[in-house]
Design a protein around this motif. Structure first.
Motif, PDB file in Angstrom:
ATOM      1  N   SER A 102     -11.986  16.549  20.778  1.00  0.00           N
ATOM      2  CA  SER A 102     -11.003  15.779  21.556  1.00  0.00           C
ATOM      3  C   SER A 102     -10.329  14.708  20.708  1.00  0.00           C
ATOM      4  CB  SER A 102     -11.685  15.122  22.766  1.00  0.00           C
ATOM      5  OG  SER A 102     -11.992  16.068  23.748  1.00  0.00           O
TER       6      SER A 102
ATOM      7  N   ARG B  61     -12.490  20.202  27.795  1.00  0.00           N
ATOM      8  CA  ARG B  61     -11.790  20.986  26.768  1.00  0.00           C
ATOM      9  C   ARG B  61     -12.643  22.174  26.311  1.00  0.00           C
ATOM     10  NH1 ARG B  61      -7.421  19.134  23.677  1.00  0.00           N
ATOM     11  NH2 ARG B  61      -6.589  17.107  24.288  1.00  0.00           N
TER      12      ARG B  61
ATOM     13  N   GLU C 107      -5.753  25.723  29.017  1.00  0.00           N
ATOM     14  CA  GLU C 107      -6.926  25.663  28.178  1.00  0.00           C
ATOM     15  C   GLU C 107      -6.594  25.948  26.743  1.00  0.00           C
ATOM     16  OE1 GLU C 107      -9.183  28.646  30.120  1.00  0.00           O
ATOM     17  OE2 GLU C 107      -8.734  30.149  28.648  1.00  0.00           O
TER      18      GLU C 107
END
Length: 1220
Positions: free
Chosen positions: A893, A952, A1051
């Motif tokens: 991230s 994520r 995604e």
């Protein structure tokens, strides 16, 4: 339909309606239709305009949709379920069993193989026999084309009002699919749309001399289409709008012909009348006067129908919610403007094009720009477009950065037309918006910008009357390239101009003449010309686009290959004698030398042996390359020499032995120089001059060893001794140690290649294995040094060597199994610590110079990406365990922008290795972050950041829920065990329970049976005292609330990664400071802020915040039920500031969990999309529209690359998509 004779009158009433109204708010009296006797066949009578005008006093039987019966509206407002009327038969109908049927016409249109003229002629024969029956066939064909199963029977046609007929047809519409003929995908859609358009055009063309003026067929047909276009059923609205627009186009063409005939007849009449009295033919004058009167009546009749269609259909549907409808309207508007400029090419019609330039759907913007291109191509239209150009030029300039590259390409072409056709043209500042696009990554856009730039350069050259056009062209192009400040991207500029300026860029004679003669070029200009020349040579000989502009694999045609071979011969013939001269002139300039040395790589090198006079140029080139190596120390120059040496020494050329001999002599001299100073260096008695000479010699040797096998010079032991001596004496001279490491590493790499190509003895294998281990130990020691260049070089070489000597590299060579070198535990730990300390870190400010800060940042980022890719390859190829990837995933991230593509690719590859272990690795990375958070006593914010990372990572599991069952169950099982593990020394009880909140982010991909299994596991593992904790409840709810289909966020592409064992302890711990949360609700909450004719939100790359401006005028009584744009009240508002209106958004398709849980009855009562709401009165419709206008989002802002199945489980889910 009954009483069709009064249809023209209802169309005439539309002329008094204001443009600002919506949804065609014609209010007509309702009455029962009179039953018509079916007349026998009779020829159509000539239209009489006065009779038509007299008929306009009785609007009661108009076929235009009438307001629904109030009692019917009251019944529908109760929100009952939609019922399909059984009164209307769903079958083929041929009312008189004669002639062509509606199904026959539909089949002909669908097939696309029938001759449409024959189909229309057959229908016209049927219509001439009985016009009511013929019209009914045409009506049923339109209904069938909408995808409706209903049929308009003769009884309905004679006894019901239009609104009632449409209501009946709406009930007959199929609920089992949202598709209709115009929405079917692929070729079928194109074929049906083309057939339907052709049918409408042929119909108008066949009727243009008679039936178009019979005051029955076309008024009735247009009235029906106007009513259907006002429907909330998307299929009715789309199909009828397309037909109405195509019929309108046909009427416009007929109107132009009538106008031409009228002008011709008027001229004949004036000429005859201008004759003297005794020469006049009075019979001829009377005949011409009668023809003029008839043509004027026809023109008025056509104008009336066109005006009614424009106001009744176009002004409402050009702003429809469905982009396909808006595209159809704008496409036909462009045709009207170009076909009939006298009536349409004015500010009142041009304003629609200006407003739709702001449309949020790219197909609409694209069609609008193409329509404008057709107008600007006509020189005589430019004067009428002056106001439009001044008003919307700024918008067009901003659209060169449109999100859709296809739109941007067409906008650049449009601006080129404006530049060429208009007198004022574009200012230099405005052209500055387009010039940088030649460096764009999209090849089509760059090529369009290249055409624009080329046109501008030619205009400049012609304005100064330059005789030598190509020399002047290169001088101006060089100035542009320098001023653009993209000096390292000449390949992009050449590629952009190649299609339009290929002949100029192939003028090698002019380029070399400018370089070799005193042409007045400055130092910087010479460098720019050499760069462009080398890029042009590469483009001509290889036809390979620059990085980022490749659009799939494109095979060259035979013609293109022939041209490429010719270009290669021309380049070789021209540059073989001139290259030595260029190298001599610029021998002292490292930058120019590194470019010029690439030229022979594009030659046809066989030509050196084609003639004896060319061989001397080869000898001269070899001597010059050796001299350059001995003279220069810059890495770029030495690497260019190494690549050229590798090419010239290739065994495929007959002169390779000569090249081998020359470079061997060069290496002998360099090796002797290095060996001379090696003893003093090892003893520590070398002075600065000796050290410098040894370092430069070793640097040259190391660079050449990357392209040529130097194992025969046996330099490994010398380099290794030099490295060990530096480590022991703590004298870290990077000028010596870096090339020594590279030279030793390349020795080991070439040795491995030689072993695989021969049958080595056991002693040789043993010696090589010892050398590999010794070198790896030295490099491992260098990883902890404080010298950046030494440390980075050691890490990169270690990654390469560990991969080259891995078990997978000798899988097919059993004899080389003893060469396999696996990293020790300490080396694994050092490699992982290097990631944390030097890759996943932010650069310190004091490391960067202020003047070159951006360039240094890019170089640093590129180096980090290479190092991370090297580490990830060790994981993928099995050198390191899959669990070693946890140190990478933890930073997914926070460093997604810099390394996201590398990490996603690692996930994808490692998922193929072991899906279950990859899922366990994902869970392990989250466990490590959670443990670090507890150890360092972080706040709740850190837990949310870990949850964001989990979101994520959950997206990387893909969409095939059956395939990911085992990996997900394994991940949840490990997570549950971690949450309730026994506390270790010094830990409190149940310290890891909060980890269940992180684990809940993976629950939405579980199947129901797996959720039940995990719920049972949770119940068995969780102590009874912990059941009341919020984290446990959150996880339980995530398992219980599992639905078979759930909305998902976009995604990351790629898959998951796995683990084998818990990784070793690292040097330091870090926490993932996640970047801004990609909230899955962000794209649900967006709403349009205005109902405007110049929207604030553009769909270009640079988006500005919305501004809210009060409207000067209140909106019309009835707001358009499918629109986001408002039309100004008059043409005077064409150049005024935009008007805005707030719209309260209601997102019907995205409901909260509580709303999804409503009972079916509640949904029936609350739905705005029930059938019964379609025929409410105008006031009720206006109130509903105010609440339901939706923002048609930009193409790619908030859209996922894929969609999960719908979450709606009732019949109304289909209705929600069926009605627009």
């Amino acid at each position: 339909m009954a009483a069709i004779d009064s249809a023209l009158e209802s169309l005439e009433e539309l002329d008094g309606f204001t443009d600002s109204g919506s949804d065609y708010e014609a209010t007509l009296k309702t009455s029962k239709r009179k039953k018509l006797a079916v007349p026998g066949p009779k020829p159509p009578k000539r239209p009489r305009r006065k009779a038509a005008l007299r008929a306009t006093s009785s609007p009661s039987s108009s076929p235009i949709p009438s307001p629904p019966d109030p009692s019917l509206k009251e019944q529908h407002s109760r929100g009952t379920s939609r019922q399909v009327s059984a009164a209307v038969p769903v079958r083929r109908v041929n009312e008189t069993n004669q002639g062509i049927s509606s199904e026959d016409i539909y089949d002909a249109v669908c097939s696309g193989k029938s001759a449409m003229v024959a189909v229309v002629d057959e229908w016209l024969d049927s219509y001439k026999r009985n016009r009511e029956v013929g019209l009914l066939v045409l009506i049923n064909f339109i209904v069938r084309s909408c995808g409706c199963k209903g049929v308009v029977s003769r009884e309905m046609f004679e006894s019901m009002q239009s609104a009632e007929i449409i209501s009946k047809l709406t009930k007959e519409f199929s609920e089992d699919s949202v598709n209709y003929p115009l929405s079917t995908p692929s070729r079928q859609l194109k074929r049906f749309k083309a057939g339907l358009s052709e049918f409408a055009q042929v119909l108008v063309r066949s009727c243009r001399n008679s039936l178009i003026y019979d005051e029955y067929l076309f008024p009735s047909l247009l009235a029906l289409l106007t009513g259907l276009s006002d429907s909330q059923v998307r299929a009715f609205r789309h199909t009828s709008t397309l037909l109405a627009m195509k019929l309108m186009t046909g009427l416009v063409e007929v109107a132009v012909l009538v106008s031409v005939q009228l002008q011709t007849t008027q001229r004949q009449y004036d000429m005859e009348k201008s004759k003297r009295a005794h020469d006049r033919a009075f019979d001829r004058l009377e005949e011409l006067q009668a023809t003029i009167s008839e043509l004027q009546e026809k023109k008025e009749e056509l104008s009336s129908m066109m005006n009614a269609t424009l106001r009744g259909v176009f002004v409402h549907r050009y702003r429809d919610q469905l982009s396909d409808i808006r595209v159809a309207c704008i496409e036909e508007l462009g045709i009207w403007l170009k076909t009939n400029p006298e009536d349409f090419l004015n500010d009142g019609c041009l304003k629609y094009l200006g407003w739709t330039l702001h449309d949020k759907q790219s197909p609409v913007r694209l069609q609008c720009v193409r329509a404008l291109q057709g107008l600007y191509q006509e020189k005589e239209f430019i004067g009428r477009l002056e106001l439009f150009t001044s008003r919307f030029k700024e918008r067009m300039l901003s659209m060169v950065l449109d999100k859709d590259p296809n739109v941007a390409v067409e906008v650049v072409n449009l601006l080129l037309l404006i530049q060429q056709k208009t007198e004022e043209c574009l200012s230099e500042e405005e052209c500055g918006h387009i010039y940088p696009l030649v460096y764009a990554s999209h090849r089509g856009l760059a090529s369009a910008a290249g055409v624009f730039l080329y046109n501008k350069l030619k205009n400049v050259i012609s304005s100064v009357n330059q005789e030598n056009g190509n020399a002047a062209f290169f001088q101006i192009l060089i100035s542009f390239h320098i001023q653009s400040e993209f000096h390292e991207h000449g390949a992009y500029l050449v590629d952009s101009l190649w299609g339009v300026a290929g002949s100029e860029l192939r003028d090698w004679e002019t380029m070399t003449a400018l370089l070799l003669t005193e042409s007045g070029l400055l130092y910087e200009e010479e460098g720019a010309l050499i760069e462009l020349m080398m890029c042009a040579i590469r483009q001509a000989t290889q036809a390979i686009p620059p990085v980022g502009r490749t659009q799939g694999k494109k095979l060259l045609s035979v013609k293109d290959r022939k041209i490429q071979e010719q270009d290669k011969r021309r380049v070789t013939t021209h540059f073989i004698p001139l290259l030595p001269q260029l190298l001599t002139k610029y021998s002292a300039d490292a930058g120019k030398m590194s470019l010029l040395l690439k030229a022979p790589l594009y030659f046809n090198l066989d030509m050196y042996n084609s003639a004896q006079w060319l061989e001397k140029h080869l000898d001269l080139l070899l001597a010059q390359v050796c001299g350059i190596v001995e003279k220069h120390t810059e890495v770029t120059v030495l690497e260019a020499c190494a690549h050229l040496a590798s090419a010239l020494c290739s065994d495929c050329y007959t002169f390779s032995s000569r090249a081998h001999l020359v470079f061997s002599q060069l290496l002998d001299g360099l090796t002797d120089c290095f060996s001379t100073y090696l003893g003093d260096l090892l003893q520590g008695v070398a002075d600065e001059n000796d050290t410098y000479c040894a370092a430069t010699a070793l640097k040259r040797i190391a660079t050449l060893s990357s392209a040529k096998d130097l194992t025969g010079w046996k330099l490994f032991d010398s380099c290794l001794d030099l490295l060990k001596n530096g480590m022991e004496s703590r004298d870290f001279n990077k000028e010596l140690m870096v090339p020594a490491m590279r030279c030793a590493a390349f020795h080991l790499m070439w040795a491995k290649v030689n072993m695989m190509n021969s049958k080595p003895a056991e002693a040789e294998l043993k010696r090589l294995r010892k050398e590999v281990r010794s070198f790896c130990r030295v490099c491992q020691t260098c990883l902890s040094l404080n010298e950046t260049e030494i440390r980075d070089q050691a890490f990169e070489l270690l990654c390469d060597l560990l991969l080259l000597y891995s078990a997978s590299s000798v899988h097919s060579e059993p004899a080389l199994q003893s060469l396999v070198h696996l990293p020790s535990d300490s080396l694994r730990s050092e490699l992982a610590a290097f990631l944390l300390d030097y890759i996943f870190t932010e650069p310190a400010d004091d490391e960067l110079d202020a003047e070159v800060e951006e360039e240094m940042k890019l170089a640093l980022l590129q180096r980090k990406r290479n190092q991370l890719a090297g580490y990830c390859k060790l994981v993928i190829y099995g050198v390191l365990d899959l669990s070693a990837a946890t140190d990478v995933y933890k930073h997914y991230s926070k460093y997604f922008k810099d390394f996201g593509d590398i990490i996603k690719e690692t996930m994808s590859k490692s998922k193929l290795i072991s899906p279950v272990q990859s899922a366990k690795t994902v869970c392990l990375s989250l466990q490590q972050l959670f443990s670090e958070m507890l150890t360092e006593d972080h706040s709740r914010r850190d837990l949310n950041e870990i949850r964001d990372l989990a979101k994520r990572l959950a997206m990387s599991f893909g969409t095939d829920l059956q395939c990911i069952r085992k990996p997900l169950v394994a991940l949840h099982t490990d997570g549950i065990h971690f949450a309730f593990r026994e506390p270790r020394d010094g830990e409190e009880q149940l310290a890891n329970v909060a980890f269940l909140e992180i684990l809940s982010e993976f629950s939405f991909k579980l199947l129901q049976q797996d959720s039940d299994q995990l719920a049972a596991l949770l119940k068995s593992e969780c102590p009874s005292a912990a059941l009341s904790r919020s984290s446990v409840r959150i996880y339980q709810q995530s398992l219980e609330a599992r639905r078979p289909h759930r909305p998902r966020e976009p995604e990351p592409r790629g898959d998951t990664v796995g683990s084998h064992d818990v990784p070793l302890t690292k040097r330091r711990r870090t926490t993932a400071q996640g970047e801004a949360d990609l909230s899955r609700e962000s794209w649900l909450d967006s709403s349009i802020q205005s109902n405007l004719h110049t929207p604030v939100f553009t769909s270009t790359v640079q988006r500005q915040p919305a501004k809210q401006i009060a409207s000067r005028k209140p909106l019309a009584k009835d707001s358009d039920n499918d629109s986001n744009l408002t039309e100004p009240e008059s043409e005077e508002e064409f150049s005024s500031r935009p008007q805005f209106r707030k719209v309260k958004p209601v997102k019907r398709r995205h409901l909260s969990s509580s709303q999804r849980g409503r009972s079916l009855d509640q949904q029936h009562l609350s739905s705005h999309l029930t059938l019964l709401s379609l025929i409410e009165d105008d006031n009720a419709e206006e109130q509903r529209e105010e609440a339901e206008i939706e923002d048609y989002e930009s193409d790619s802002d908030h859209e996922s690359a894929y969609k999960l199945p719908s979450t709606r489980h009732t019949s109304f889910s289909i209705l929600d998509e069926l009605f627009g």
